[in-house]
Structure formats: structure tokens, C-alpha cells
Design a protein around this motif. Structure first.
Motif, short mmCIF file in Angstrom:
data_model
loop_
_atom_site.label_atom_id
_atom_site.label_comp_id
_atom_site.label_asym_id
_atom_site.label_seq_id
_atom_site.Cartn_x
_atom_site.Cartn_y
_atom_site.Cartn_z
N ASP A 60 0.84 -1.21 0.00
CA ASP A 60 0.00 0.00 0.00
C ASP A 60 0.86 1.25 0.00
O ASP A 60 0.56 2.23 -0.70
CB ASP A 60 -0.91 0.00 1.23
N GLN A 61 1.92 1.24 0.77
CA GLN A 61 2.82 2.39 0.82
C GLN A 61 3.53 2.59 -0.51
O GLN A 61 3.70 3.72 -0.98
CB GLN A 61 3.83 2.22 1.96
N ARG A 62 3.94 1.51 -1.14
CA ARG A 62 4.57 1.62 -2.45
C ARG A 62 3.61 2.20 -3.48
O ARG A 62 4.00 3.01 -4.34
CB ARG A 62 5.07 0.25 -2.91
N LEU A 63 2.35 1.78 -3.41
CA LEU A 63 1.36 2.33 -4.33
C LEU A 63 1.16 3.82 -4.10
O LEU A 63 1.05 4.60 -5.06
CB LEU A 63 0.03 1.58 -4.17
N ALA A 64 1.11 4.25 -2.84
CA ALA A 64 0.96 5.67 -2.55
C ALA A 64 2.15 6.47 -3.06
O ALA A 64 1.99 7.56 -3.63
CB ALA A 64 0.78 5.86 -1.04
N ILE A 65 3.35 5.93 -2.89
CA ILE A 65 4.54 6.61 -3.40
C ILE A 65 4.50 6.71 -4.92
O ILE A 65 4.83 7.75 -5.51
CB ILE A 65 5.81 5.88 -2.92
N ALA A 66 4.09 5.62 -5.56
CA ALA A 66 4.02 5.64 -7.04
C ALA A 66 3.01 6.68 -7.52
O ALA A 66 3.27 7.40 -8.50
CB ALA A 66 3.65 4.25 -7.55
N GLU B 99 12.81 6.24 -1.40
CA GLU B 99 11.54 6.02 -0.72
C GLU B 99 11.09 4.57 -0.83
O GLU B 99 10.60 3.99 0.15
CB GLU B 99 10.48 6.95 -1.31
N LEU B 100 11.24 3.96 -1.99
CA LEU B 100 10.87 2.56 -2.14
C LEU B 100 11.77 1.65 -1.31
O LEU B 100 11.30 0.68 -0.71
CB LEU B 100 10.92 2.16 -3.62
N SER B 101 13.05 1.98 -1.27
CA SER B 101 13.98 1.17 -0.45
C SER B 101 13.66 1.32 1.04
O SER B 101 13.77 0.36 1.81
CB SER B 101 15.42 1.59 -0.72
N LEU B 102 13.25 2.53 1.45
CA LEU B 102 12.90 2.74 2.85
C LEU B 102 11.67 1.93 3.23
O LEU B 102 11.62 1.32 4.32
CB LEU B 102 12.65 4.23 3.09
N VAL B 103 10.67 1.88 2.36
CA VAL B 103 9.48 1.07 2.64
C VAL B 103 9.85 -0.40 2.80
O VAL B 103 9.39 -1.09 3.71
CB VAL B 103 8.44 1.26 1.51
#
Length: 462
Positions: free
Chosen positions: A178-184, A427-431
Motif C-alpha cells: 500500500d505504501q509503495r502504491l501511494a509513493i508511485a 523512498e521505495l527502499s525505505l518502505v
């Protein structure tokens, strides 16, 4: 028993698990810990609330639903019932066997005057047989069945623990997606703004077609991240639905990934906490069962004494009074020549006992490895997440500076493009690092057999 008894100390962080001596082959040794069935051992139920330490009510509800409806747990419960029936059957072999028959007979008799007459009679009888079990063959088999029942119950606990861990880690993965989708989506919005600016600058002749094409390519590259993340979310929800015994459905969300709590880990967890691991107890009881089966097989090579008897009464129209009858006897059965069958069965039982010993040793070593891996994972992924958080903050500042310079005409678009890419990667690596840290906590709970409590830690340290 064959072999030599050795004691192999297994230690973690300076703590050892004491053990009793168990006969094993010369090439290996096993030291099962004694008194597993204690207040903090395998009979104590696995802590059913360890997942509440993450502070997410939806995660708690998901785990509890999985424990209630998971088909693997239900299948394990059926295997426990089968083992319980087998144990009851082995105990029944120790008791006398009593049976009864009521055969009816008809015939003809001759009177002193030569007149034939028809006689109808019955002979109800009770029969009893009892195996004295002089050398303990049946008693050993019953004890082996009991140990196998305990091993099967521990296997069910292993399935429950694995199911709870899978549900918790699966929920963490879902929140990370979900967090990756929000970042995208956020990045796609920023790319759309950059593409609009690049188009306007190109149409006014302020920049070349190259920058406009670069903005188009970057927008399309970010755009494909959205359906990829949505597909991963759908698959993860389907996997969690299967785990909870449901048809594919949407999974309720609770806290975002960054707000899921990280439980505190006490310093110096005692190695004795590993006694609550059901797979270790299962391996130990499997070893005990195979050892008892070996002794039972050896006892089968010795003479066996059985008692048999019967009692009844003869009822007939040809008799004035009933006639009582009874018989009693004993029989000794001893193998004289069987073509080597009993000796081959004894060798097979020995090999199975040795296999169980090696399996126990491997299970114990695996338990220590999993705990050490989980502790290292909690520590190292935390360090990685902290570093990536600092990197993401710096990348946001760099993107802001690059965007201002580009709008003012002091730098080329490629600088802003590089800053956007660096921020997205950070950001993706942090998630992913935050998700790995939370799943490391789940793995530690599973490796410790279902968590711990302050009272248990202090009690074991004393």
C-alpha cells in the motif's frame, strides 16, 4: 542399546540447554532437554497475544481469523484425533479380551424303545484371552504410541504458530505494498507536473525536444509502477484470504506501515525459552517413540506367554439339567525360525531410531540459527531503515533545489530528473527496509516459539 551416549551442549549467547544422555550411533549424538512438559514448556499454550504487540487491531483480527479458519490447522487437528485413536488402540492391547458366542444346535436322539425324537439345544460360552506380556512388548508399544500422540499434538502447535506468523508477516507485506502504491501515485503526480512544464517550455521554444521526450519517458516509467503495485496488492490479499480460509476478498487495513509498533526486545533472552518451540518437542517425542518401538521390536524376539479360557453351559431339550463346561490353558509362543524376518524388523527399527536422533539434532541447531538470524535481522534492518530515512530526507531536499534551479533556468532538466529518480529509489527502499524490520520481529516471535513475557524472562534468569 547400541552406540555410545554423548552430551552435546547447544548454546546461544552463553546459555546452554542441559540434556539427558540418549543412546545414539557412534557418528552422532543427541541431548534432548529434560522436563519439557513444565509450566514454561510445551504444555503451556503458545502465547496467543504476541501479535498484539504490534498495536494494530486489524493485524490482530487477521491473525485470529487465520487461527480459527485455516485449513492446515484443521487438517492437523484431524491428525491428532487419528493419533489419539491409535494410542487408545495400543492401550487396549494390554487388557484381557473377552468374547461370547451363543450357537444353536439341532439333532435327533433315540429313546430306549427305539423311538427317535428331535432335540434342540444351545451352548452359550464366554471366552477370555490375555497376553501376559512378560518382556514388555505391548507396554513398550503403548508408550511409543503415547509419545507419537504427543509429537502429533506438537506438530499441530507448529502449524498454528506458523499460521499466525504467516498472517502477521503477510499483513506487513500488504501495508508495505500500500505504501509503495501511494509513493508511485505521488511520484506520478509530480511527473505529470514536470511533463506539463516541459511541454510548455518546448512549445514556446525555450527548450529542445530532448527535454520534452525525457519528461514523457519518465512519466511513462512511473505510470507503469501503479498497475504493478495494484497487481501485487491483489495477489497479497488473495494469499491472505487463503490463509484465513476465505474466498478471495479485500483485506481490512489498520495502521499505516510507519505507525505499526515495534515491540521491545529484552536484553539477553534465555536459551531456555526455546523449550516452548513445538517443533523441538515434536522431534524429541518422535525420538522417544522410535526408541520405544525399537525396544518393543526386540521384545518380540523373546518367548511370549498367553492365557486362554472359556466357560459356558449346555442347554438342550435332551438333558434334564443344564451342563456347565469350562476350559483354561496357557500357551508359549517363541520364534524358532522365521527366515530372518524379526531380525530385519529390528534392524529397520534401529535405523528409524537413528534417523529420529539425527532429525532432533538438526531441529535443535536450526532453532538456534533461526533465533540468531531473527535477532540480527531486527538489528541490521533497523540500522538500514535509519540510513535510508536519512537518504530519503536528503533526496527530497536535493529535488527541491534541482526543481528551483530548473525553473529559474540555471540548470538543465537532467539534474531535476536525476533528483526525482534518486528520491523514488530511496523512498521505495525505505518502505522495504521498514517492512523487513517488522517481519524480522515476527520471525523472532516464531523462532522463540510464540514470544515471551517479562515474568518468563525473569523466572528463567533466576
Amino acid at each position: 542399546m547400541r552406540g555410545v551416549a554423548l552430551l552435546i551442549p547447544l548454546a546461544v549467547a552463553g546459555c546452554t540447554l542441559p540434556g539427558k544422555r540418549v543412546a545414539a550411533p557412534d557418528s552422532a549424538a543427541v541431548a534432548p532437554p529434560p522436563a519439557w512438559r513444565t509450566a514454561t514448556g510445551a504444555t503451556a499454550p503458545i502465547a496467543v497475544d504476541w501479535w498484539q504487540g504490534f498495536g494494530d487491531p486489524q493485524l490482530t483480527a487477521l491473525v485470529e481469523r487465520a487461527l480459527a479458519n485455516n485449513v492446515d490447522i484443521q487438517a492437523a487437528a484431524a491428525r491428532v484425533e487419528e493419533a489419539r485413536a491409535a494410542e487408545a488402540l495400543s492401550r487396549a492391547q494390554l487388557l484381557p479380551q473377552i468374547g461370547g458366542t451363543v450357537p444353536e444346535t439341532q439333532g435327533q436322539t433315540l429313546s430306549p424303545f427305539g423311538t427317535p425324537s428331535r432335540a434342540i439345544g444351545a451352548q452359550p460360552t464366554l471366552s477370555l484371552s490375555y497376553d501376559l506380556d512378560l518382556f514388555g512388548r505391548l507396554r513398550l508399544a503403548s508408550r511409543a504410541a503415547r509419545a507419537q500422540l504427543l509429537a502429533t499434538q506438537a506438530a499441530q502447535d507448529s502449524v498454528r504458530l506458523a499460521t499466525a506468523a504467516a498472517a502477521a508477516s503477510g499483513y506487513v507485506t500488504l501495508r508495505a505494498l500500500d505504501q509503495r502504491l501511494a509513493i508511485a501515485r505521488d511520484t506520478l503526480t509530480a511527473r505529470a507536473n514536470a511533463l506539463r512544464i516541459a511541454r510548455r517550455r518546448f512549445e514556446t521554444g525555450y527548450t529542445s525536444r530532448l527535454e520534452y521526450r525525457q519528461a514523457q519517458a519518465e512519466y511513462a516509467a512511473t505510470q507503469q509502477l501503479v498497475p504493478a503495485a495494484e497487481l501485487a496488492i491483489t495477489r497479497q490479499e488473495d494469499a491472505l484470504s487463503l490463509l484465513t480460509g476465505d474466498a478471495p476478498r479485500a483485506i481490512a487495513r489498520g495502521r499505516p506501515l510507519a505507525r505499526i509498533a515495534r515491540p521491545a526486545i529484552p536484553d539477553g533472552l534465555p536459551a531456555d525459552l526455546l523449550r516452548r518451540r513445538p517443533d523441538l518437542y515434536q522431534a524429541e517425542q518422535t525420538l522417544v517413540a522410535s526408541d520405544l518401538s525399537l525396544d518393543s521390536q526386540r521384545a518380540a524376539m523373546l518367548p511370549n506367554l498367553s492365557l486362554t479360557g472359556s466357560a459356558g453351559v449346555v442347554l438342550s431339550t435332551a438333558l434334564a439339567n443344564p451342563v456347565g463346561i469350562f476350559t483354561i490353558g496357557a500357551s508359549i509362543l517363541s520364534p524358532l525360525f522365521d527366515g530372518g524376518r524379526l531380525r530385519a524388523q529390528e534392524r529397520a527399527a534401529t535405523a528409524r531410531r537413528d534417523q529420529a536422533a539425527f532429525a532432533y539434532r538438526r531441529t535443535a541447531l536450526t532453532a538456534f540459527r533461526e533465533v540468531d538470524d531473527a535477532l540480527a535481522g531486527v538489528r541490521r534492518t533497523g540500522e538500514q531503515a535509519d540510513a535510508l530515512d536519512a537518504q530519503a530526507a536528503a533526496a527530497r531536499g536535493a529535488l527541491e533545489n534541482a526543481s528551483n534551479r530548473y525553473r529559474a533556468g540555471y540548470s538543465a532538466y537532467i539534474e531535476q530528473l536525476d533528483a526525482q529518480r534518486n528520491l523514488l529509489t530511496a523512498e521505495l527502499s525505505l518502505v522495504q527496509a521498514e517492512a523487513d524490520r517488522l517481519t524480522s520481529y515476527v520471525a523472532l516471535y516464531q523462532a522463540m516459539g510464540g514470544g515471551w513475557s517479562p515474568a518468563e524472562v525473569s523466572a528463567m534468569r533466576r
